[in-house]
Design an enzyme around this catalytic site. Structure first.
Site, PDB file in Angstrom:
ATOM      1  N   ARG A   1      12.852  -9.497  26.565  1.00  0.00           N
ATOM      2  CA  ARG A   1      12.794  -8.951  27.930  1.00  0.00           C
ATOM      3  C   ARG A   1      11.391  -9.119  28.509  1.00  0.00           C
ATOM      4  NH1 ARG A   1      16.967  -4.629  28.056  1.00  0.00           N
ATOM      5  NH2 ARG A   1      18.682  -5.597  26.912  1.00  0.00           N
TER       6      ARG A   1
ATOM      7  N   ARG B   1       9.242   0.722  24.378  1.00  0.00           N
ATOM      8  CA  ARG B   1       9.558  -0.370  25.300  1.00  0.00           C
ATOM      9  C   ARG B   1       8.736  -1.590  24.902  1.00  0.00           C
ATOM     10  NH1 ARG B   1      12.046  -0.751  30.249  1.00  0.00           N
ATOM     11  NH2 ARG B   1      12.374   1.489  30.273  1.00  0.00           N
TER      12      ARG B   1
ATOM     13  N   ARG C   1      14.336   2.309  19.599  1.00  0.00           N
ATOM     14  CA  ARG C   1      14.210   3.732  19.914  1.00  0.00           C
ATOM     15  C   ARG C   1      14.855   4.608  18.844  1.00  0.00           C
ATOM     16  NH1 ARG C   1      15.385   3.104  26.422  1.00  0.00           N
ATOM     17  NH2 ARG C   1      13.377   2.137  26.903  1.00  0.00           N
TER      18      ARG C   1
ATOM     19  N   SER D   1      24.028   1.661  25.678  1.00  0.00           N
ATOM     20  CA  SER D   1      24.770   1.736  26.943  1.00  0.00           C
ATOM     21  C   SER D   1      26.142   1.124  26.702  1.00  0.00           C
ATOM     22  CB  SER D   1      24.053   0.962  28.052  1.00  0.00           C
ATOM     23  OG  SER D   1      22.944   1.674  28.528  1.00  0.00           O
TER      24      SER D   1
ATOM     25  N   GLU E   1      17.398   6.205  25.923  1.00  0.00           N
ATOM     26  CA  GLU E   1      18.656   5.495  25.707  1.00  0.00           C
ATOM     27  C   GLU E   1      18.574   4.554  24.505  1.00  0.00           C
ATOM     28  OE1 GLU E   1      20.386   1.633  25.989  1.00  0.00           O
ATOM     29  OE2 GLU E   1      19.037   1.935  27.685  1.00  0.00           O
TER      30      GLU E   1
END
Length: 425
Positions: free
Chosen positions: A265, A280, A393, A355, A352
């Site tokens: 990402r 992140r 995470r 998802s 999170e």
């Protein structure tokens, strides 16, 4: 991609659905309708000219055989040919413009979703309770550094900010998590796929990330050709393209896949305290679940994916909450999304880790992914995905929630067979 028939028959509903996402694309919808009307009108006229051309082409041999004069007919044929070529080019131009605009529209949110952004996300349920410590707990960065699990300094040296290196028992813990996830999915009958990490542009288009979000991926240019690819931001991008331009049989559905990949990402790497360490980054590991279903099986598949992701976190014994996202917080391709958010004690917030989303027919329409129903007709598949799970995470939550007063970390029971130890010291 949305159904053009829906846009024609109920444009107000389309506009209203998009507004629930906090977007105003009324002008785009109106332009699509205007182009669609012009394209259909011109197409009908061109079809009439082609019918005349076909009839004339049959008359010419007959008239020649009868000794008739075909000069006027030949002239008309030439005129028709030029006009048809001109009209076909104009139709193609209109179709390309219409497709471009159609690709820019997001999916319509399901009717039961709240309008607005993340401020309107709603918790559905929680698992466990936040841990209370009878000692001064450390944050995950301190724990990972003191136990030699993660080398942030050398990670930044190798890859820049937002990069890290797993070391020793940290590498083994990461691998144990991935093995645990995959083992559970295999028990449930999912097929393991190891896809390429470099994908072509069409993969991003079908998944719904392109063209709008193509600047968020890492692009790879081939110096010896015009070929270019991008690094997958999630295995979903590959998995929802497995059956692109295919017709599946009803007996094949649902198709259930998992894939392990690193995810790449361009976001990330801010210096905000809530994004320190591994929270992140530019590259992280994830096991992704994807299902292809019929329209009737779509809702049940969504509940299955949510339940599977939850059971993984429950198996680790981590406190989390499940949240139903508002329309504006769902990604552009998705009609509904539930997030599993794990508790990070040092931050006092949820982050999170999975998802679970239902794209309905949105991705299948972009990718021409269909199945033949019992009625013998072709229907668009529904595609769904869920993280199962992302580790970047889970790892911080695990070391923080399982830390001990002496600075060690207790290993959750489900990971001990993979890791071979009960406590990391």
């Amino acid at each position: 991609m949305l159904d053009i028939k829906l846009i024609r028959t109920d444009p107000d509903a389309v506009k209203e659905g998009i507004r629930k996402r906090c977007l105003d694309l009324d002008a785009v919808v109106d332009e699509i309708l205007s182009i669609d009307a012009a394209r259909r009108e011109l197409g009908s006229k061109t079809d009439a000219l082609k019918a005349e051309q076909n009839a004339a082409s049959k008359d010419i041999p007959r008239l020649k055989k009868e000794g008739g004069d075909v000069a006027a007919l030949m002239a008309r044929m030439k005129e028709l040919s030029a006009k048809i070529k001109e009209d076909d080019a104009q139709v193609a131009e209109l179709e390309a413009r219409q497709r471009s605009l159609m690709l820019s529209l997001p999916n319509l949110p399901d009717a039961d979703l709240e309008a607005g952004g993340k401020e309107n996300n709603r918790p559905v349920r929680t698992f466990g309770e936040p841990r209370s410590f009878d000692f001064e707990p450390k944050n995950h960065v301190e724990l990972c550094e003191s136990l030699g699990l993660i080398d942030y300094e050398r990670g930044a040296k190798l890859g820049g900010n937002g990069s890290w290196v797993y070391r020793g028992m940290g590498s083994r813990l990461e691998w144990a998590l991935l093995n645990y996830f995959i083992a559970e999915h295999l028990k449930d009958g999912y097929e393991l796929v190891l896809p390429p990490h470099m994908l072509n542009y069409e993969c991003g288009t079908v998944a719904g990330q392109f063209p709008k979000f193509e600047d968020e991926v890492y692009k790879i240019a081939n110096p010896t050709s015009a070929d270019s690819k991008f690094l997958l931001p999630t295995a979903e991008t590959a998995l929802v393209n497995l059956h692109r331009d295919e017709i599946l049989s009803l007996e094949e559905l649902p198709r259930k896949y998992i894939a392990y990949t690193p995810c790449y990402r361009r976001e990330a790497g801010s210096y905000r305290s809530e994004e320190r360490g591994m929270i992140r980054g530019h590259q992280f590991n994830k096991v992704e679940m994807v299902q292809y279903t019929t329209e009737d099986g779509s809702d049940a598949a969504f509940e299955e994916l949510v339940g599977k992701a939850e059971r993984l976190v429950q198996g680790l014994g981590l406190h989390y909450r499940l949240s139903k996202l508002a329309a504006g917080d769902c990604s552009a391709s998705m009609a509904r999304t539930y997030d599993i958010e794990v508790w990070i004690p040092s931050m006092g917030i949820y982050k999170e880790v999975s998802s679970a989303s239902n794209a309905r027919a949105y991705q299948a329409r972009r990718g021409n992914i269909r199945y033949r129903g019992e009625d013998g007709k072709l229907h668009l598949c529904h595609t769904l995905n869920a993280s199962g799970l992302a580790t970047s995470r889970v790892f911080p939550a695990l070391v923080e929630q399982y830390q001990n007063a002496d600075g060690s970390v207790t290993v959750p029971e489900v990971l001990r067979p993979f890791l071979g130890v009960d406590v990391i010291r």
